[in-house]
Design a protein around this motif. Structure first.
Motif, PDB file in Angstrom:
ATOM      1  N   LEU A 167       2.493   0.776  15.200  1.00 54.08           N
ATOM      2  CA  LEU A 167       1.089   1.085  14.936  1.00 54.08           C
ATOM      3  C   LEU A 167       0.241   0.596  16.094  1.00 54.08           C
ATOM      4  O   LEU A 167       0.552  -0.410  16.722  1.00 54.08           O
ATOM      5  N   SER A 168      -0.849   1.313  16.335  1.00 49.14           N
ATOM      6  CA  SER A 168      -1.802   0.835  17.332  1.00 49.14           C
ATOM      7  C   SER A 168      -3.187   1.317  16.947  1.00 49.14           C
ATOM      8  O   SER A 168      -3.340   2.191  16.099  1.00 49.14           O
ATOM      9  N   GLY A 169      -4.216   0.703  17.576  1.00 46.53           N
ATOM     10  CA  GLY A 169      -5.588   1.044  17.223  1.00 46.53           C
ATOM     11  C   GLY A 169      -6.063   0.234  16.036  1.00 46.53           C
ATOM     12  O   GLY A 169      -5.533  -0.841  15.759  1.00 46.53           O
ATOM     13  N   GLN A 170      -7.050   0.756  15.326  1.00 46.00           N
ATOM     14  CA  GLN A 170      -7.577   0.032  14.174  1.00 46.00           C
ATOM     15  C   GLN A 170      -6.797   0.422  12.927  1.00 46.00           C
ATOM     16  O   GLN A 170      -6.976   1.511  12.390  1.00 46.00           O
ATOM     17  N   VAL A 171      -5.914  -0.454  12.507  1.00 46.09           N
ATOM     18  CA  VAL A 171      -5.021  -0.135  11.394  1.00 46.09           C
ATOM     19  C   VAL A 171      -4.913  -1.333  10.457  1.00 46.09           C
ATOM     20  O   VAL A 171      -4.862  -2.481  10.893  1.00 46.09           O
ATOM     21  N   GLY A 172      -4.897  -1.043   9.160  1.00 46.57           N
ATOM     22  CA  GLY A 172      -4.587  -2.065   8.165  1.00 46.57           C
ATOM     23  C   GLY A 172      -3.321  -1.674   7.440  1.00 46.57           C
ATOM     24  O   GLY A 172      -3.061  -0.486   7.235  1.00 46.57           O
ATOM     25  N   LEU A 173      -2.496  -2.660   7.105  1.00 48.47           N
ATOM     26  CA  LEU A 173      -1.245  -2.363   6.420  1.00 48.47           C
ATOM     27  C   LEU A 173      -1.039  -3.417   5.333  1.00 48.47           C
ATOM     28  O   LEU A 173      -1.136  -4.614   5.608  1.00 48.47           O
ATOM     29  N   ALA A 174      -0.810  -2.968   4.119  1.00 49.93           N
ATOM     30  CA  ALA A 174      -0.629  -3.913   3.019  1.00 49.93           C
ATOM     31  C   ALA A 174       0.565  -3.508   2.181  1.00 49.93           C
ATOM     32  O   ALA A 174       0.854  -2.321   2.025  1.00 49.93           O
ATOM     33  N   THR A 175       1.273  -4.499   1.667  1.00 49.52           N
ATOM     34  CA  THR A 175       2.427  -4.234   0.813  1.00 49.52           C
ATOM     35  C   THR A 175       2.222  -4.942  -0.515  1.00 49.52           C
ATOM     36  O   THR A 175       1.845  -6.110  -0.551  1.00 49.52           O
ATOM     37  N   SER A 176       2.450  -4.218  -1.571  1.00 42.81           N
ATOM     38  CA  SER A 176       2.366  -4.790  -2.907  1.00 42.81           C
ATOM     39  C   SER A 176       3.774  -4.745  -3.487  1.00 42.81           C
ATOM     40  O   SER A 176       4.432  -3.717  -3.421  1.00 42.81           O
ATOM     41  N   ALA A 177       4.231  -5.856  -4.030  1.00 39.86           N
ATOM     42  CA  ALA A 177       5.629  -5.880  -4.462  1.00 39.86           C
ATOM     43  C   ALA A 177       5.835  -6.817  -5.640  1.00 39.86           C
ATOM     44  O   ALA A 177       4.981  -7.645  -5.950  1.00 39.86           O
ATOM     45  N   THR A 178       6.977  -6.667  -6.278  1.00 37.67           N
ATOM     46  CA  THR A 178       7.292  -7.487  -7.444  1.00 37.67           C
ATOM     47  C   THR A 178       7.513  -8.943  -7.059  1.00 37.67           C
ATOM     48  O   THR A 178       7.326  -9.832  -7.867  1.00 37.67           O
ATOM     49  N   TYR A 179       7.949  -9.178  -5.806  1.00 31.75           N
ATOM     50  CA  TYR A 179       8.309 -10.537  -5.432  1.00 31.75           C
ATOM     51  C   TYR A 179       7.088 -11.394  -5.119  1.00 31.75           C
ATOM     52  O   TYR A 179       7.198 -12.569  -4.891  1.00 31.75           O
ATOM     53  N   GLU A 180       5.914 -10.773  -5.080  1.00 23.43           N
ATOM     54  CA  GLU A 180       4.720 -11.542  -4.751  1.00 23.43           C
ATOM     55  C   GLU A 180       4.395 -12.536  -5.859  1.00 23.43           C
ATOM     56  O   GLU A 180       4.350 -12.183  -7.035  1.00 23.43           O
ATOM     57  N   ARG A 181       4.146 -13.752  -5.450  1.00 22.65           N
ATOM     58  CA  ARG A 181       3.715 -14.731  -6.442  1.00 22.65           C
ATOM     59  C   ARG A 181       2.200 -14.615  -6.593  1.00 22.65           C
ATOM     60  O   ARG A 181       1.489 -14.309  -5.661  1.00 22.65           O
ATOM     61  N   GLY A 182       1.711 -14.860  -7.770  1.00 22.28           N
ATOM     62  CA  GLY A 182       0.271 -14.909  -7.951  1.00 22.28           C
ATOM     63  C   GLY A 182      -0.383 -13.545  -7.971  1.00 22.28           C
ATOM     64  O   GLY A 182      -1.565 -13.434  -8.204  1.00 22.28           O
ATOM     65  N   ASN A 183       0.387 -12.528  -7.722  1.00 22.15           N
ATOM     66  CA  ASN A 183      -0.195 -11.199  -7.782  1.00 22.15           C
ATOM     67  C   ASN A 183       0.119 -10.616  -9.148  1.00 22.15           C
ATOM     68  O   ASN A 183       1.151 -10.005  -9.365  1.00 22.15           O
ATOM     69  N   HIS A 184      -0.789 -10.832 -10.059  1.00 22.73           N
ATOM     70  CA  HIS A 184      -0.494 -10.524 -11.463  1.00 22.73           C
ATOM     71  C   HIS A 184      -0.760  -9.063 -11.736  1.00 22.73           C
ATOM     72  O   HIS A 184      -1.678  -8.716 -12.460  1.00 22.73           O
ATOM     73  N   ILE A 185       0.017  -8.221 -11.092  1.00 22.59           N
ATOM     74  CA  ILE A 185      -0.224  -6.804 -11.316  1.00 22.59           C
ATOM     75  C   ILE A 185       0.308  -6.419 -12.691  1.00 22.59           C
ATOM     76  O   ILE A 185       1.482  -6.629 -12.998  1.00 22.59           O
ATOM     77  N   VAL A 186      -0.580  -5.894 -13.511  1.00 18.82           N
ATOM     78  CA  VAL A 186      -0.125  -5.352 -14.790  1.00 18.82           C
ATOM     79  C   VAL A 186      -0.626  -3.932 -14.903  1.00 18.82           C
ATOM     80  O   VAL A 186      -1.653  -3.576 -14.348  1.00 18.82           O
TER      81      VAL A 186
END
Lengths: 258, 221, 256
Positions: A167-186
């Protein structure tokens, strides 16, 4: 600025934030400002703290008018994404650590990191990477003519990668996953963690939305990619619990090793 | 504006709307498959009726007018169902747009199969429109006949399109269907071709075709 | 109305309501009605022979095959409806049989290595005839339901072992994969058989392309600058790859 630019790892918001400035004329004070900003965001939005305004508001101790503009901005953005995602992204559908049901951290992390990148570019930095616990804001290149090479963690094996993108330039990249702690995705429908995906990655011009969209796609499952495809500039990549990978048409192809 | 959710109250939100939209898209996809199959059946039916009619093989009990009318009707229905099929393909969000289904050769995905389908559609459209009394009366019989024959390759293209493209092309029922259609079409075509010589020698040749053409023209002018 | 009709009407005017008719008059009227009905029945047939449409007394055009037309229309519409319902039902029945795709492999990979290696006879069926193999599940404890348990071990040089998994009926269609294992780790996963591009997967993935390849790359050799999703917590950071990258960066070592 030295040959190696600025580099710093700050532990804030319960995670390690790695700041790497590789090009431009940003002074050291800019780095200090960014670190101060991150601590400010932590103090304001932390759902782990009893004294943060967001906790006060969630408990009804503060009214909307008593909140600062930036908190209202973030809540408005959260509301926008909630409507856009038909409720799949919902800061009220999570169980926050402070015992309330308000947790905007699915967007705040990306928002704060994006703002930090803006602060650095405003101070003269041209090529930088801020990695806030896996949410990445990029500007420019890693080195002249060389794009940033970003690995996406394998969802089951912490020391391996599922994918590498350039990637280059102005870019944001995010990953959401089951292994994340504290990310209480329901899943708002079932009040249970969404099933079907091991991880969802979103790339786009603004990390604020890339972060929120990654959460959304993760909740929606593979079909979330179809939803994401209607957002110009944003591309997604998911790994299902069958370990199959799916990506939108425009997702950067796997970078081949040089 | 966002409000803190009351304790224990999980907002049941509009995620159903996403599912409904997806179910609608999915429905279009099923409609595209079924209308494609029905259009193929109708086109083959119209073709068989047309062959048998022009071969004078309409039997003794059935009136030729009924036969011709049904032939035209089946052709029109085939055109209509093909049009619905094309619309459904667009609405089903399969990645095909209006240009892909209307301009031959523009589809980047399965170019040959899609192109065959598009050409088949135009062939059936030409045959159907020129069969319309008002249009037909404005052209000579030779021109009309040439245009009408376009429907034969058109139906063949349609069948080939279904076989190459069809989701259900692998199923046994589809194979049976396409074989039956091919047999029926070939049988009717054979009857028509072998019947040509006999028909030419027959003095009663003009009764049905030119007879109707003349009276129609008189009626219009 | 013909002259004949006019004459007959004049001779025998239609009865006014309540008027009593004598028997012979009624007989004659019946006879006339019958004659008229017969004439009406035969007349349109001749005109229809010339044209496919005719005009009824009301001035409305009526098609020669009007009833058959409506029947064909009804049949087409109901056939479409029934086919649509059938196809949807068939698809959803298929979708409910979700078997594990690649994850069936991992079980095959971990559990089936030794047995597969000792029974090379199991090789051919799975590799060559996946379709038939998928239809008759043989009893073995190593794989998920609906996928063929037969796995193939092909010892290769350098300790790498390849397994060809059975065909798994996934939501997207049949999938068969080959996995390569070195020293207990999956190093490569390749899809040998992927779902028909025009089946339901096309619908679901019109904008999401299945890559069918879960790439477990060695991060150390991947030559990367940063990692997404790798370090959420501060606790885990010290042991993380991102930490290693940051340390290298701090020492001025250019990675990548």
């Amino acid at each position: 600025m030295s040959q190696f630019g600025l580099h710093h790892v700050e532990h804030v918001m319960g995670m390690a934030v790695s700041i790497d400035v590789r090009g431009g004329d940003a002074p050291l004070s800019a780095l200090r400002d960014v670190v101060a900003w991150l601590h400010h965001v932590d103090a304001t939005f932390s759902t782990y703290r009893d004294d943060s305004p967001i906790t006060g508001w969630a408990r009804g101790e503060l009214t909307l008018d008593e909140l600062s503009d930036e908190i209202r901005d973030v809540l408005r953005l959260c509301d926008e994404v909630r409507e856009d995602s038909y409720g799949a992204f919902d800061i009220n559908a999570v169980h926050a650590p402070n015992g309330t049901q308000v947790d905007p951290s699915g967007l705040v992390k990306g928002w704060a990191t994006e703002r930090a990148a803006e602060m650095l570019t405003a101070s003269g930095a041209t090529d930088l990477c801020i990695n806030a616990g896996g949410d990445i804001a990029l500007r420019g290149h890693f080195a002249p003519g060389k794009p940033w090479r970003v690995g996406i963690r394998h969802p089951l094996e912490a020391d391996r990668l599922a994918m590498v993108v350039e990637l280059s330039g102005q870019v944001g990249l995010a990953t959401s996953a089951t292994y994340e702690r504290g990310n209480h995705i329901v899943d708002p429908r079932t009040d249970a963690p969404p099933s079907g995906l091991l991880s969802a990655t979103v790339v786009g011009p603004d990390l604020t939305f890339a972060d929120a969209y990654a959460t959304t796609v993760f909740v929606m499952g593979v079909d979330g990619l179809r939803w994401l495809a209607e957002h110009p500039g944003y591309e997604g990549y998911v790994i299902t619990d069958e370990q199959m990978t799916y990506a939108t048409d425009g997702f950067p192809p796997r970078a081949l090793d040089e | 504006m966002v409000r803190p959710g009351a304790e224990g109250e999980i907002p049941r939100l509009e995620l159903e709307a996403v599912e409904e939209a997806q179910q609608l898209t999915e429905l279009w996809w099923y409609v595209s498959r079924s209308t494609g199959l029905v259009a193929t059946a109708l086109a083959v039916g119209s073709l068989v009726f047309g062959f048998l009619f022009s071969a004078r093989q309409t039997g003794k009990r059935l009136r030729p007018a009924w036969w011709l009318d049904l032939h035209n009707w089946l052709g029109g229905l085939a055109l209509a169902f093909t049009a619905i099929h094309m619309l459904a393909v667009i609405f089903a969000d399969l990645g095909y747009g209006l240009v892909d289904v209307l301009v031959p050769g523009t589809s980047t995905d399965s170019t040959l199969a899609v192109t065959l389908g598009v050409l088949g559609f135009y062939g059936i459209a030409i045959a159907s429109v020129t069969a319309w009394r008002r249009v037909r009366s404005r052209m000579s019989r030779a021109v009309w006949h040439t245009l009408h024959l376009v429907s034969i390759p058109a139906v063949a293209f349609g069948g080939l399109h279904a076989y190459l493209m069809g989701t259900d092309a692998g199923s046994r029922a589809f194979v049976l269907f396409i074989v039956l259609a091919a047999v029926a079409g070939s049988y009717a075509a054979a009857l028509r071709i072998t019947g040509l010589a006999a028909e030419r020698s027959r003095s009663s040749e003009q009764i049905l075709n030119s007879g109707s053409g003349r009276s129609d023209r008189d009626g219009v002018r | 109305m013909t002259v004949f009709d006019d004459v007959m009407t004049a001779m025998y005017p239609p009865p006014r309501p309540g008027q009593l008719l004598d028997a012979p008059t009624r007989e004659q009227l019946d006879r006339i009605a019958e004659l008229q009905a017969r004439r009406k029945a035969s007349a349109p047939a001749r005109s229809v022979a010339k044209r496919s449409t005719t005009t009824t007394a009301s001035g409305k055009r009526r098609h020669a095959a009007h009833r058959s037309r409506m029947a064909a229309l009804a049949a087409s519409i109901s056939a479409t409806g029934m086919l649509t319902a059938y196809l949807a039902a068939a698809d959803h029945a298929g979708a409910s049989n979700i078997a594990l795709g690649s994850s069936s492999l991992s079980s095959a990979a971990t559990g089936a290595q030794a047995p597969a290696a000792t029974t090379p006879a199991a090789t051919t069926p799975a590799a060559t005839t996946p379709a038939t193999a998928a239809k008759k599940p043989a009893g073995s404890a190593t794989t998920a339901p609906k996928s063929t348990p037969a796995t193939t071990a092909k010892p290769a040089t350098g300790g790498a072992t390849s397994f060809v998994g059975g065909t798994a009926q996934t939501r997207w269609g049949p999938v068969q994969v080959k996995v390569t294992i070195t020293a207990g780790h999956i190093v490569d996963v390749v899809a040998l058989q992927s779902p028909n591009s025009h089946s339901r997967s096309t619908w679901i993935n019109s904008q999401a392309v299945p890559m069918l390849r879960s790439e477990a790359l060695q991060a150390q050799s991947a030559n990367i600058n940063t990692i997404s999703g790798a370090t959420y917590t501060s606790d885990g950071y010290a042991q993380s790859l991102q930490s290693a990258l940051d340390q290298a960066r701090a020492q001025g070592v250019t990675v990548g």
